[in-house]
Structure formats: C-alpha cells, structure tokens
Design a protein around this motif. Structure first.
Motif, short mmCIF file in Angstrom:
data_model
loop_
_atom_site.label_atom_id
_atom_site.label_comp_id
_atom_site.label_asym_id
_atom_site.label_seq_id
_atom_site.Cartn_x
_atom_site.Cartn_y
_atom_site.Cartn_z
N GLN A 184 35.69 52.34 29.35
CA GLN A 184 35.40 52.84 28.01
C GLN A 184 33.90 52.82 27.73
O GLN A 184 33.18 51.97 28.27
CB GLN A 184 36.09 51.98 26.94
N ILE A 185 33.47 53.74 26.89
CA ILE A 185 32.11 53.67 26.34
C ILE A 185 32.23 52.82 25.08
O ILE A 185 32.59 53.30 24.00
CB ILE A 185 31.56 55.08 25.99
N ALA A 186 32.02 51.54 25.23
CA ALA A 186 32.21 50.61 24.12
C ALA A 186 31.24 49.45 24.25
O ALA A 186 30.87 49.04 25.36
CB ALA A 186 33.65 50.08 24.13
N GLU A 187 30.82 48.92 23.12
CA GLU A 187 29.85 47.83 23.12
C GLU A 187 30.39 46.64 23.90
O GLU A 187 31.54 46.24 23.74
CB GLU A 187 29.49 47.43 21.69
N GLY A 188 29.54 46.09 24.75
CA GLY A 188 29.90 44.95 25.56
C GLY A 188 30.50 45.30 26.91
O GLY A 188 30.59 44.44 27.79
N PHE A 189 30.92 46.54 27.09
CA PHE A 189 31.51 46.96 28.36
C PHE A 189 30.42 47.24 29.40
O PHE A 189 29.28 47.55 29.05
CB PHE A 189 32.36 48.22 28.16
N ILE A 190 30.79 47.11 30.67
CA ILE A 190 29.86 47.43 31.76
C ILE A 190 29.47 48.90 31.66
O ILE A 190 30.32 49.77 31.45
CB ILE A 190 30.51 47.13 33.12
N ALA A 191 28.20 49.17 31.82
CA ALA A 191 27.66 50.51 31.61
C ALA A 191 27.81 51.38 32.85
O ALA A 191 26.83 51.86 33.44
CB ALA A 191 26.21 50.44 31.18
N ALA A 212 43.16 53.47 34.30
CA ALA A 212 42.81 52.98 35.64
C ALA A 212 42.20 51.58 35.57
O ALA A 212 42.52 50.71 36.39
CB ALA A 212 41.84 53.94 36.32
N ALA A 213 41.35 51.35 34.58
CA ALA A 213 40.75 50.01 34.41
C ALA A 213 41.83 48.98 34.11
O ALA A 213 41.80 47.86 34.62
CB ALA A 213 39.70 50.04 33.31
N ASP A 214 42.80 49.37 33.27
CA ASP A 214 43.90 48.45 32.95
C ASP A 214 44.71 48.11 34.20
O ASP A 214 45.12 46.97 34.39
CB ASP A 214 44.81 49.07 31.89
N ILE A 215 44.95 49.10 35.06
CA ILE A 215 45.72 48.87 36.28
C ILE A 215 44.99 47.89 37.19
O ILE A 215 45.61 47.04 37.85
CB ILE A 215 46.00 50.21 37.00
N LEU A 216 43.66 47.98 37.22
CA LEU A 216 42.87 47.04 38.02
C LEU A 216 42.83 45.64 37.41
O LEU A 216 42.43 44.68 38.08
CB LEU A 216 41.44 47.55 38.16
N GLY A 217 43.21 45.53 36.15
CA GLY A 217 43.07 44.26 35.45
C GLY A 217 41.68 44.07 34.88
O GLY A 217 41.28 42.95 34.56
N SER A 218 40.95 45.18 34.72
CA SER A 218 39.57 45.13 34.23
C SER A 218 39.40 45.91 32.93
O SER A 218 38.29 46.36 32.60
CB SER A 218 38.62 45.71 35.30
N GLY A 219 40.50 46.08 32.20
CA GLY A 219 40.44 46.87 30.98
C GLY A 219 39.62 46.28 29.86
O GLY A 219 39.35 46.94 28.86
N ASN A 220 39.20 45.02 30.04
CA ASN A 220 38.36 44.38 29.01
C ASN A 220 36.88 44.64 29.23
O ASN A 220 36.05 44.21 28.41
CB ASN A 220 38.61 42.88 28.97
N GLU A 221 36.51 45.33 30.34
CA GLU A 221 35.08 45.56 30.57
C GLU A 221 34.77 46.87 31.28
O GLU A 221 33.60 47.22 31.43
CB GLU A 221 34.48 44.41 31.37
N LEU A 222 35.77 47.61 31.69
CA LEU A 222 35.56 48.90 32.36
C LEU A 222 36.42 49.97 31.70
O LEU A 222 37.41 49.67 31.05
CB LEU A 222 35.94 48.81 33.84
#
Length: 383
Positions: A341-348, A329-339
């Motif tokens: 996933q539970i991953a360092e640097g991503f929006i919490a 879903a984040a990829d579809i929005l074009g936000s897969g680089n920050e939404l």
C-alpha cells in the motif's frame, strides 16, 4: 530508473493509483512513506496533462523462478556456473525494471544466492525463498521427508513448496493424481508449520486441493481444475489461490517465446481454458487471489505485468487484479502491515507511471509507461 532506499524523496502533486480525481504530496524518508497529504487543489482547468504521474505500490509476484535459465532443466545443466550467475542477475534486474519489487521464488534459488546477487550486482529485489521443491522423488515416507525438510530449513528458506500433482509434463488423464500420500502431505505441512515455515502447494486440482484446505497451507498454486465447492471451502479456510494464468496461455502458443512441442502446447491450452472457470469460482466465493507469473526464463522475466491482462480477461476487475498484485499479495506473504500500500509507515516500494495504471490498455502500454521504480529496502534488509 531504480531508486534504492531513498533517504528523502518527495513526489509532489501525484496521483495515487486507484484514488480517482485527487492528487497527493508523497514524502519518503529513510525507505518508508513518512507523509502522504492531499495536494492543494488546482485552480482553473483540472484536465489531465501529459506531465501527470501516478504512483502505485511495488508489484509483488508470488510465484516466479529466478534461478532457472531455461524451460528444460537439461538445457540449464549445459551452462557453466558463471553464465548461470550472470543470467540470474539479469533476471533480478528485469524483474525490478518492470515494477516488481518483491517476489516469492517458488523453488530453485537459495537465500545464499539471493544474498550474493543483491550484494554483487546491486539489484535490490526483495525475495522470499522456498529453496527447493518436494516432489515425486521425495514420496518415500515420513523419515525421508523429515530429512529432506531439515535440509531445506538449513538453507534459511521461509517457505516449503509441495509438488502435489503433475504439471505440463504429466499426461492429461493423470495430471491431478496426487504425488504424495495423504499422510505424507499432512506431515509436510505440520512439520513446516512447526518450524515456522509457510507452505505453498503446486496443484492442478483434485484431492490435493482438499488436503491443502484441511491442512491449512498458506496458498495453492495454478489450481485450474478448482471446483466451485472447493472454492467455497478455500474462502472459508483462508487459503489463498495464486493461479499463474498467463504462463499457460504463453505455453499454449506453439509459435510463442517458449516454442514448446505440440503435446505440451495442447496440455497448456487445456489448462488455460479451465483457468477462467476457476477464477470465476474463486472470485464469486471470495477467495484471496494472488498475483503470480511462474516465469522462469530470460524471454519472460521483465514481462510480469502480462499476468494482469490475463486475470482481467478471466473475470477480475482491473481493481481486483491490481489488488492481487499489491495488498492481497502482501497479505498472502504475511507482510500486509508494511507492504502493498501507499500508506504512511509502510515500506516505500513503489512504481511511478506516466499513465493511469487502472486505465492502461494492456500490460505492454503499462510497462512502457514506467518512469521509475522505488525500493525502500536497505541491502542489509534484503540479505
């Protein structure tokens, strides 16, 4: 409980949904995941305890209608402005409470309304908007469409919504007939992309799916009469599929929360029956399938997780269904680089559960197991 933009928050010894048998210490700083490290292994008995918790990325609903208060637009027109605003604020709150931290509103809410609701009611929901829908009243040539789209652009919407076919209100034999000409459809997509706007397309099937593929839209919605050949071409083109399966199963029940008339229920049942076939075509061909509910009334907001149950019933694995609501879903929005996933640097943006969400029996169990919802956005980020 909703935690808004935590400056510093730590979850110690917590499971990350989808990663079996390993616990982590997750640190949130200034609204982002700043540190994710594997926790010290437990000595002795490693069986699950009643106090164990799981953290998942915040859920992303790619197709909802937060501004609508009633299934029938005529009923909404009977409500006064203050009542509508209160119900919209309640929709924001219910959506967040069920673990949905980001939505794409598929027509009805303006960015200015989102700003007001976030600020006035302190509900930190991340909302991407399409403001309005281009439909039958707009099939009046390119000059009219250019003017209408300029009006939508002026609202600040990031998406353009095309109503390419009918829906529950259309007779069965006409439901996949195109509303726009191919020239009009292609113009809408070209004009949207020229203004850096993304495009989502309401289509039940037929030639408008072909046009969507040819034009390179970002996603098609519903698509219950998708063919196997079209699924293959969707996958090759990178156009995503947001099926919104659960709303049709709900609408098909004459005794359900929507309590629609028998003709609409029959059309919804036909749509629901076809959806499982479309989902299987899309899965087999490798189409990006996104989570979207098409929920638009107080009886449905807050129950978004039902879409997971339907997607699983129609052929997705539990992992695939969760991916559709998070990373995909984040990829579809074009936000897969920050939404997503539970991953360092991503929006919490995250949801904490007291059961393993990958093993919960159904959406109701999952909804009742939510311990807290974390949103990493500052108010300024949302408005």
């Amino acid at each position: 409980m909703i935690h808004k933009h935590p400056e510093l928050q730590t979850f110690k010894d917590i499971y990350i949904a989808g990663i079996e048998g390993r616990r982590f210490d997750v640190v949130i700083k200034d609204g982002r995941f700043s540190s994710i490290t594997e926790a010290e292994p437990h000595k002795g008995n490693s069986t699950l305890k009643d106090t164990d918790l799981w953290i998942s990325p915040g859920i992303i609903d790619l197709h909802t209608h937060l501004a609508w208060t009633d299934f029938d637009h005529a009923d909404q027109l009977k409500r006064d402005t203050r009542e509508i605003e209160t119900m919209q604020a309640q929709a924001f709150e219910a959506t967040l409470r069920t673990g949905v931290t980001t939505v794409r509103d598929a027509g009805g809410i303006l960015p200015s309304t989102v700003q007001h609701l976030v600020h006035q009611y302190q509900q930190p929901l991340r909302v991407e908007t399409s403001s309005d829908m281009l439909g039958a009243a707009d099939a009046r040539g390119l000059k009219h469409l250019e003017q209408r789209m300029a009006e939508i652009f002026a609202t600040g919407a990031g998406w353009i919504k095309i109503m390419a076919t009918g829906g529950l209100g259309a007779p069965t034999e006409k439901v996949v007939d195109p509303i726009f000409s191919e020239e009009e459809f292609s113009f809408i997509v070209r004009n949207a992309h020229a203004h850096d706007k993304k495009v989502l397309v309401h289509t039940w099937g037929g030639v408008t799916i072909d046009w969507s593929i040819q034009s390179g839209v970002e996603s098609i919605e519903h698509g219950m009469f998708l063919t196997e050949d079209q699924a293959g071409r969707l996958a090759n083109s990178g156009v995503a599929f947001v099926p919104t399966t659960s709303i049709y199963r709900i609408a098909a029940d004459p005794n359900g929360v929507l309590a629609l008339n028998p003709i609409i229920c029959e059309r919804a049942a036909r749509a629901a029956e076809s959806h499982s076939k479309a989902i299987n075509y899309a899965k087999r061909e490798g189409v990006s399938i996104g989570f979207g509910t098409d929920y638009a009334t107080p009886a449905l907001h807050g129950y978004n997780l039902q879409e997971l149950d339907t997607l699983i019933d129609y052929g997705l694995s539990r992992r695939e269904a969760w991916q559709s609501a998070t990373k995909t879903a984040a990829d579809i929005l074009g936000s897969g680089n920050e939404l997503g996933q539970i991953a360092e640097g991503f929006i919490a943006d995250a949801v904490v559960f007291k059961v393993n969400p990958y093993e919960a029996h159904n959406a109701e169990v999952l909804r009742k197991s939510i311990v807290s919802v974390v949103t990493g956005a500052k108010e300024a980020d949302l408005i």
